[in-house]
Every structure is written in C-alpha cells, then in structure tokens.
Scaffold this active site. Structure first.
Site, PDB file in Angstrom:
ATOM      1  CE  LYS A  52      -3.688  -2.642   2.097  1.00  0.00           C
ATOM      2  NZ  LYS A  52      -4.511  -3.021   3.244  1.00  0.00           N
ATOM      3  CD  GLN A  94      -3.535  -4.681   6.347  1.00  0.00           C
ATOM      4  OE1 GLN A  94      -3.473  -3.664   5.685  1.00  0.00           O
ATOM      5  NE2 GLN A  94      -3.969  -5.822   5.847  1.00  0.00           N
ATOM      6  CG  ASP A 117      -9.852  -0.975   3.873  1.00  0.00           C
ATOM      7  OD1 ASP A 117      -9.449  -0.979   2.691  1.00  0.00           O
ATOM      8  OD2 ASP A 117      -9.217  -1.468   4.822  1.00  0.00           O
TER       9      ASP A 117
END
Ligand code: NAP
Length: 277
Positions: A52, A94, A117
């Site tokens: 990322k 995460q 997300d």
C-alpha cells in the site's frame, strides 16, 4: 480440450488505472495522504501494508504507517486513530486485529469520509441502499474488472461463496444492484458443489484451496481466495480444472489482488476530493 476461457487480467488493468490516477494526483496542488494503522507483527499484514505504501509513492501521494504494539488496548487504539486521523485524508486499519480488540468498534472510530476501506457502517449502509459512498476495495475491484470486459450481469444467476463484511457481503450486494440473482453461500451451506453448477457467475471468497472444482459451461469465475503455499499464493478455484469450462476466469495471483490495491488508491483520492469539495 479446447480452451475457451478469457483470463481476467487484473495486473494489466491495475497498471492502466494507476497511470490514470497518477495524472489525477499530479494535477492536485495538495497531495492526498493515506494513514495505515498496523497492530502487531503479522508477516502477511506487513507485506500488504508495504504494498500500500509503495502504491502511494508510485502515484506521488503521501502515506504513513502507524505501527502499534500487539498488546495495545482497544480504547488506546481508538484514541490514536482519532488523533492521528486528523492528519489524514484517508485511513484504514489493517485487519485482522488481535482478538482482544473489537474490529467493529475500531472501524466506527474512522470518520466515514476518510474510510478508505469502505467498512464504516455508514458506507456499508449506503452500499446496501445503492447510494454513493466509499465501497470496499476488493468488491469494487472485481466490478471494475468485469466492467472492463463488458461482462453483462443482468438476469444472470450468481453465487458468492463467503459472507465476510470485507468481500462476500459487499460483492453480493453489488451484483444484486446490477440485477444478477444472487445466492450467498457460507460454511453451513449444503450441497455447495451442486449449487455452483447452477450459476452463471461464481465468486469464491473463502480461503480454501480446491473449493471450486467444477463450474457450469461458460461461467464467469472470480477467485478472491489467497492461500499461501510453498509455491506461492493459490486461489480457492482449481484453475486447471475450471479454466476450460469458464468463459472468463481470474488467475491467482494476478487477478483480484492487484485490483484491490488499485481501488484503495482510487478510494484515497475520492476521500481527498470529497473533503475538498
Ligand atoms: P473470512 O472473513 O475468513 O470469511 C470466509 C468466509 O468463507 C466465511 O463467510 C465462511 O463462512 C466461509 N467459508 C468457510 N469455509 C467454507 C466452506 N467450506 N464452504 C463455504 N464457505 C466457507 O475471509 P475473507 O476476509 O472474506 O477472505 C476470503 C479469502 O479471500 C481469503 O483467502 C483471503 O485471503 C482472500 N482475500 C483476498 C483479497 C484480495 O485482494 N485478493 C482481499 C481480501 C481477502 P462462515 O461465515 O459461515 O464462517
């Protein structure tokens, strides 16, 4: 056997998307910033987070990884997310988190307009209502890959195997919004092999090697699974067995995975633009 399937090449599409996004970032005076919160030292998570960061750098965006001890308390983590998050245009935690921390509570601490997300309840609710919001990266990437190949979904029967918040549920909703007739299968589903054969579209998002052994002739097969083996990653679909029957199939690696990262970059820019409006 004559091979009829078209490979849905996520890697090639990722490169085209990133090239376009790079131009979009270049045109911005201020550069978007993504903050990633990483709790603990899981090697897979560290690898994903590294990818990322690399993608952000490739696009000329700013990124920061906030590394936190595995033993951090839920409240402490939420406090850090709230405080650090003010510096970010987009952020994500995460997953998975250590067992003592509620992922739901932590995700709720992310402002919905910075939720890269698309996992905040507001964004998931908007998805359910078919309103514009931030959509989870993997499902969004799958739709982009299907659209790129002009695959018609209207009226098709689709089965999504897996019902997680991050993949299974949102991809099922997206397929339904495109007028597919969707079945959602999971660990308690009976006669899964037979069900798979009844469907025109198969999305496998479980994490089990060899889960999909056969499909209907002409099926569109999307393999989300990422199973680590000695020889590298393999999906949930028995690619060699299925590829001659499918009309389209995603390889693993090189299918859904690269699309996920491209969509994370796109979501980061969308978060930025939303806040600047
Ligand atoms: P998850 O949260 O563990 O969910 C797995 C789902 O599979 C659950 O809904 C579970 O059912 C179901 N399941 C388990 N065993 C099954 C079986 N034998 N038959 C049918 N369904 C079964 O996983 P996830 O986060 O959604 O990820 C799924 C896979 O996709 C993993 O391999 C992951 O690494 C991969 N992934 C890839 C990407 C990418 O970018 N390529 C992104 C995210 C995830 P229950 O609900 O009943 O437990």
């Amino acid at each position: 056997v004559q091979e009829i399937s078209n490979i849905l090449d996520g890697k090639a599409l990722r490169e085209r998307i990133l090239a376009d996004l790079k131009k979009r970032v270049e045109a911005l005076e201020e550069k978007p910033k993504l903050i990633v919160f990483l709790v603990g030292k899981d090697p897979a998570s560290e690898l994903y987070v590294g990818n990322k960061e690399k993608a952000c750098a490739q696009l000329g965006m700013r990124s920061e990884v906030v590394k936190l001890d595995e033993k951090i308390s839920e409240n402490e983590l939420i406090g850090i997310i709230k405080k650090k998050g003010r510096e970010a245009h987009a952020m994500l935690v995460q997953l998975p988190l250590p067992k003592h921390i509620s992922e739901e509570r932590v995700i709720e601490a992310i402002p919905p307009e910075k939720d890269a997300d698309g996992l905040h309840p507001l964004n998931m609710g908007k998805l359910l209502r078919n309103e514009k919001g931030i959509v989870s990266c993997t499902p969004k990437g799958i739709m982009r890959l299907l659209d790129e190949h002009k695959i018609e979904l209207k009226g098709k029967r689709a089965i999504v195997i897996g019902r997680s918040n991050i993949v299974g549920k949102p991809i099922a909703i997206l397929l339904m919004h495109r007028h597919a007739t969707v079945t959602i299968a999971h660990s308690r589903t009976q006669n899964l092999d037979e069900l798979i054969l009844e469907n025109d579209v198969v999305v496998a998002a479980v994490g089990k090697i060899g889960l999909v052994k056969d499909v209907k002739k002409g099926a569109i097969v999307v393999d989300v699974g990422m199973n680590r083996t000695e020889k590298g990653f393999v999906g949930d679909v028995d690619f060699e067995k299925v590829k001659s029957k499918a009309s389209y199939i995603t390889p693993v690696p090189g299918g859904v995975g690269p699309m996920t990262i491209a969509m994370l970059m796109e979501n980061t820019i969308e978060c930025f633009e939303m806040q600047k409006k």
